[in-house]
Structures are given as structure tokens and as C-alpha cells.
Design an enzyme around this catalytic site. Structure first.
Site, PDB file in Angstrom:
ATOM      1  N   LYS A  85      -2.027  -8.169   3.858  1.00 45.16           N
ATOM      2  CA  LYS A  85      -1.408  -6.838   3.979  1.00 45.16           C
ATOM      3  C   LYS A  85      -1.652  -6.284   5.379  1.00 45.16           C
ATOM      4  O   LYS A  85      -2.769  -6.389   5.910  1.00 45.16           O
ATOM      5  CB  LYS A  85      -2.012  -5.909   2.923  1.00 45.16           C
ATOM      6  CG  LYS A  85      -1.415  -4.514   2.904  1.00 45.16           C
ATOM      7  CD  LYS A  85      -2.082  -3.643   1.852  1.00 45.16           C
ATOM      8  CE  LYS A  85      -1.484  -2.257   1.772  1.00 45.16           C
ATOM      9  NZ  LYS A  85      -2.162  -1.389   0.784  1.00 45.16           N
ATOM     10  N   SER A 160       1.043   0.627  -2.480  1.00 43.10           N
ATOM     11  CA  SER A 160       1.534   0.371  -1.146  1.00 43.10           C
ATOM     12  C   SER A 160       1.538  -1.115  -0.750  1.00 43.10           C
ATOM     13  O   SER A 160       2.208  -1.468   0.221  1.00 43.10           O
ATOM     14  CB  SER A 160       0.676   1.145  -0.146  1.00 43.10           C
ATOM     15  OG  SER A 160      -0.670   0.730  -0.217  1.00 43.10           O
ATOM     16  N   SER A 184      -2.859   0.678  -5.347  1.00 43.84           N
ATOM     17  CA  SER A 184      -1.956  -0.130  -4.512  1.00 43.84           C
ATOM     18  C   SER A 184      -2.040  -1.633  -4.670  1.00 43.84           C
ATOM     19  O   SER A 184      -1.230  -2.340  -4.085  1.00 43.84           O
ATOM     20  CB  SER A 184      -2.160   0.212  -3.036  1.00 43.84           C
ATOM     21  OG  SER A 184      -1.491   1.406  -2.757  1.00 43.84           O
TER      22      SER A 184
HETATM   23  N1  GLN Z   1       0.084   5.699  -4.350  1.00 38.36           N
HETATM   24  C1  GLN Z   1      -1.207   6.179  -3.957  1.00 38.36           C
HETATM   25  C2  GLN Z   1      -1.097   6.993  -2.696  1.00 38.36           C
HETATM   26  O1  GLN Z   1      -0.003   7.154  -2.205  1.00 38.36           O
HETATM   27  C3  GLN Z   1      -2.176   5.046  -3.783  1.00 38.36           C
HETATM   28  C4  GLN Z   1      -1.962   4.253  -2.552  1.00 38.36           C
HETATM   29  C5  GLN Z   1      -2.996   3.194  -2.348  1.00 38.36           C
HETATM   30  O2  GLN Z   1      -3.675   2.767  -3.275  1.00 38.36           O
HETATM   31  N2  GLN Z   1      -3.138   2.789  -1.105  1.00 38.36           N
HETATM   32  O3  GLN Z   1      -2.051   7.490  -2.184  1.00 38.36           O
END
Ligand code: GLN
Length: 498
Positions: A85, A160, A184
Site C-alpha cells: 500500500k 482505504s 481499511s
Molecule cells: N474509513 C476510515 C477513515 O476514513 C478508516 C480509514 C482507515 O482505516 N485508514 O478514517
């Protein structure tokens, strides 16, 4: 023979060790698959084919030496391709974090998780798409455009870490790294029909992971099955002097291949929280998860109701604390130290114009929300209050784990939504995270894996959560389930996509 890109991690290693496939052949097969499908999926942001092939050649040399003298040590993942990632630093490969503000940032070092995997012999294919600074649930917040879900290109892969999840689902990589701050890893795993591990906070070093919410961030991984994730997890886990929050907790030496599918979960107590089966959840998701829970019961698990009464508070608490931490973490991106700069005469104008031009709107929203929650006069009412409720959420889990070993729940209220469906409505997007945030607030580990498909052919996922540092139980239970089901072996038909 099965196509190379459809071999499991175990099969890849067996072929490499037997001399039936070289790492170069395997790496080339993945690079060809990426060439064919990445234009439609946009899972990778940066590809490093030449470096990958030269790492593969080195791996092949090591394997040859080892084959002629098996007394030599062969690192456990020698020759296996990996996608990373794009929020984790990999030496000499651009790390954008899905943001224009890091467009040209080339880290001079490896993140600890990456360095450990490299020592274990992996071949790095490239960097995968992410919501900008990992803020989002769909990859639509990437400054470089969204990733498409391999099961239906009009749908999001989740986020994400959507690039990594889509890469594994479409066989562009056998395994991939992600990060989980509020879901994420688990949510994109669920949306793409792959398996994803979110370890305990502090189990894997955050050194070299570009910080979003430092009290939540954790490095995780994607594979097609739980069994494939175990070696990655074991290699990355463990204390690191570069990250003081890593815990020196011994890693049990577990081996999934010893499991007998028959009654492998006898004695395991699995709790099912009412608070995760709420109105508004897609019927097929609830049915899929309940069916999977019954299957776990047939494996000998004892299913018990549990209550996590503060679940509902997780969303507002997370969306105060995470932006607060983000606003502090993102202050370092100022146009001076990293990436591009919008020139101006005054220092403050450089900051203002660079940040104004190069951050996307979701990142700006979080910086403003976080700065507000931390500002004098509001600190106690917002940030301070949220921290107190976070403690209550932690206690919910502690109490629940007095009576059960694991907790089973849906990962998200629905299967993958359509690209653009949440449009300009950030709140409706935040609601997608409702079932993943509590584990991050409590710091407990979770594993997500596929348990069926909805009528549109989109994967349904479920998660198991466990007490701190009990990842072993999660892997065992998910593996036992995967021994008696075949959801994790299904692959999307991408013939029309190339
Ligand atoms: N969707 C959550 C956010 O926008 C979690 C994102 C993540 O785990 N990086 O913060």
C-alpha cells in the site's frame, strides 16, 4: 497446471523449492497480469518491474544455492511477489499516500514491516492505490483516481487499502500489505472477497508508515486465505526500537496445517453482539454472516450472545480522535520538507498555497475537524470527551472477552457500493465504517474473510475480533471455516476487463 497467478502462497513456495518454477517466472506472470488488468482496475499507482525482476533473480540464485545444499538457511518467503500500500515507505520507490502533496517523495528507507519481509525474501511489485493519507472507505479520495472492484468495475473496492485488496482479488499479487486505522484492511477485504488481517495495535511496527491516526494505525495484510497471511504476520510482528508502541508480547508458534477440519473449533466460545445486527443492514449481509456463524457452530464452536453497548458511540468518537491526530500528523506537509512546493515570497504563503493546492478536500476537512476538536475552549467538550468514551468502548470489549474467546460480526452494513454513490456526502461515507471502528478504538485484532455473495455477485464478508495479541485464535477460526467452505477460492471473471 493451474495458471501461475492462481497458485496459493503455499503452492508457489512448494514450486519454488522443488525447482519447478523460478521466481522470475512467477514475477513475470504477475507483471503480465498487471499489464493486462491494471488499466481497468487501477489497483497499482507505481510499478517497479525492473527492480522486481532483479529481486526475483537474486531469489532464484539463493534458491539454487539452497537446493544444492539444503543445510543452508532459505528465508521463508524467498521469491514470493508482494504489493505494498502506498502509505508504507519502500526504499527508492515513490510513496505518494494517494496525495499530490507527496507526488515526488522517494523515501530513502524501508518501513520496518517492509524491511522484515524483504529480509524474508519477498519481491516487491509496486505500490497500490489508497484514499489520500488513508482517509476514506472507497479509494475514491485518491488524488490519482479510484480503484475499481474486480467483481464489478462500477463498484468501489472499499478503502482505504482498496488497491491492495483489488490486487489480491484480481490475482495481480498473491499477497499485499495494507493498513487499518478504522477498518481499511477489513472493509476492502470484505468488498473484494479476500482475507485481511488487522493485527492488535502495537503488534507490528508503524515505523515507515506515514502516520494518519497514530493511536489507531496498524499494518495489516491481504491474501486469498487465512493460511496465507500467517507467515506474513509472523515475519512482520514483534517489537521494534523505532516504534515505542510495539509490545514485546511473545508470538505463539502456531501452525494452521495441523488443523483437522472435523471438530477443529471445539471449546471455542464465539460471541455475537446484537449491536452489530441493526436496522438498515443489507439483508443478504446479515443472512450471509448468520449462516457463517452457524457453520462455525458445526465446527464445534459455542455461540453465545454478547453485548457491546457503546458500539453506537464508536463513530462520533473515532471521527473526533482520528482527525485530531491527523491534524497534528499532517502539519509536517508544508511544502518545505517533502514533495512539491508552490513558491511564494513569504514562508506562510508557501505553507498556505502548497497545502491549499496539494491536499484534497477530504484531507482538508479532517485537518479542520481535528484542529477544531483540539482548539482551546473546545478541547474538553470534544477531544477530551471522546477519549473518555473511547475508554468505555475498550471496556465493552474487555467485559465481552471475559465470557467469549472471539466476537463474530459483519464487516460493513452493505456489500461494495457504486463508485460515486456517496457523492459529496461525507457523513454517509463515514457511516460505512460503523462495524470496523470499534476494534480500532479498543486496539483489538480482527480478521475479515468472505462468507458468500449477494444477488449482484458482490462478495459478503464477516469479521472475527479477538482479545489483544490473540491473532492466533483469529487465524485458526478463519482457517477452520475456509477448510469447509470455498468462498475464498472464487475469482472474479475479468476476461472482459483487459
Ligand atoms: N474509513 C476510515 C477513515 O476514513 C478508516 C480509514 C482507515 O482505516 N485508514 O478514517
Amino acid at each position: 497446471m493451474t495458471e501461475i497467478v492462481n497458485l496459493s502462497l503455499g503452492e508457489l513456495l512448494a514450486n519454488l523449492h522443488a525447482g519447478d518454477l523460478s521466481s522470475r517466472e512467477i514475477t513475470q506472470a504477475y507483471l503480465d497480469q498487471i499489464d493486462r488488468l491494471n488499466p481497468a482496475l487501477h489497483a497499482f499507482l507505481t510499478l517497479t518491474p525492473e527492480a522486481a525482476l532483479s529481486q526475483a533473480d537474486e531469489a532464484d540464485q539463493r534458491i539454487n544455492t539452497w537446493r544444492s545444499d539444503p543445510g543452508e538457511d532459505l528465508p521463508p518467503l524467498t521469491g514470493v511477489p508482494l504489493a505494498v500500500k502506498d502509505v508504507l515507505c519502500v526504499k527508492d520507490i515513490r510513496c505518494t499516500c494517494g496525495s499530490r502533496i507527496l507526488e515526488n517523495f522517494v523515501p530513502p528507507f524501508d518501513a520496518t514491516a517492509v524491511a522484515r519481509l524483504r529480509e524474508a525474501g519477498v519481491v516487491i511489485l509496486g505500490k497500490t492505490n489508497t484514499d489520500e493519507f488513508a482517509m476514506g472507505s472507497s479509494t475514491e479520495n485518491s488524488a490519482y483516481g479510484p480503484t475499481h472492484n474486480p467483481w464489478n468495475l462500477d463498484h468501489v473496492p472499499g478503502g482505504s487499502s482498496g488497491g491492495s485488496a483489488a490486487a489480491v482479488a484480481a490475482s495481480l499479487a498473491p499477497v499485499a500489505l495494507g493498513t487499518d486505522t478504522g477498518g481499511s484492511v477489513r472493509q476492502p477485504a470484505s468488498f473484494c472477497g479476500v482475507t485481511g488481517i488487522k493485527p492488535t495495535y502495537g503488534r507490528i511496527s508503524r515505523y515507515g508508515l506515514v502516520a494518519y491516526g497514530s493511536s489507531f494505525d496498524v499494518v495489516g495484510a491481504f491474501g486469498r486465505s487465512a493460511a496465507e497471511l500467517v507467515p506474513l504476520f509472523k515475519i512482520m510482528a514483534g517489537p521494534d526500537p523505532q516504534d515505542a508502541t510495539t509490545g514485546d508480547v511473545p508470538l505463539p508458534d502456531f501452525n494452521l496445517t495441523l488443523i483437522d477440519p472435523g471438530d477443529s473449533l471445539t471449546g471455542l466460545r464465539i460471541g455475537v453482539p446484537d449491536e452489530y445486527f441493526i436496522e438498515g443492514i443489507q439483508g443478504e449481509v446479515e443472512e450471509g454472516v448468520r449462516r457463517a456463524i452457524e457453520e462455525l457452530e458445526t465446527l464445534g464452536a459455542q455461540i453465545k450472545p454478547v453485548s457491546l453497548p457503546y458500539t453506537e458511540q464508536a463513530l462520533p468518537v473515532y471521527y473526533l480522535i482520528a482527525p485530531a491526530e491527523a491534524s497534528a500528523n499532517l502539519a509536517r506537509f508544508d511544502g518545505i520538507r517533502y514533495g512539491p512546493r508552490v513558491p511564494a515570497d513569504e514562508m506562510w504563503d508557501i505553507f498556505r498555497h502548497t497545502r491549499g493546492d496539494k491536499f484534497g478536500s477530504e484531507v482538508k476537512r479532517r485537518i479542520m475537524l481535528g484542529t477544531y476538536a483540539l482548539s482551546a475552549g473546545y478541547y474538553d467538550a470534544y477531544y477530551g470527551q471522546a477519549q473518555k468514551v473511547r475508554t468505555l468502548i475498550k471496556r465493552d470489549f474487555e467485559r465481552a472477552f471475559e465470557g467469549v474467546d472471539l466476537i463474530a460480526a459483519p464487516v460493513a452494513p452493505s456489500t461494495a457500493f457504486r463508485i460515486g454513490e456517496h457523492g459529496d456526502d461525507p457523513l454517509s461515507m463515514y457511516l460505512e465504517d460503523i462495524f470496523t471502528l470499534p476494534a480500532n478504538l479498543a486496539g483489538v485484532p480482527g480478521i475479515a474473510f468472505p462468507v458468500g455473495f449477494d444477488q449482484k455477485g458482490l462478495p459478503i464478508g464477516m469479521q472475527l475480533m479477538g482479545p489483544h495479541f490473540q491473532e492466533e485464535q483469529l487465524f485458526l477460526a478463519a482457517h477452520a471455516y475456509q477448510l469447509i467452505t470455498d468462498w475464498h477460492t472464487r475469482r472474479p471473471d475479468l476476461n472482459g476487463a483487459s
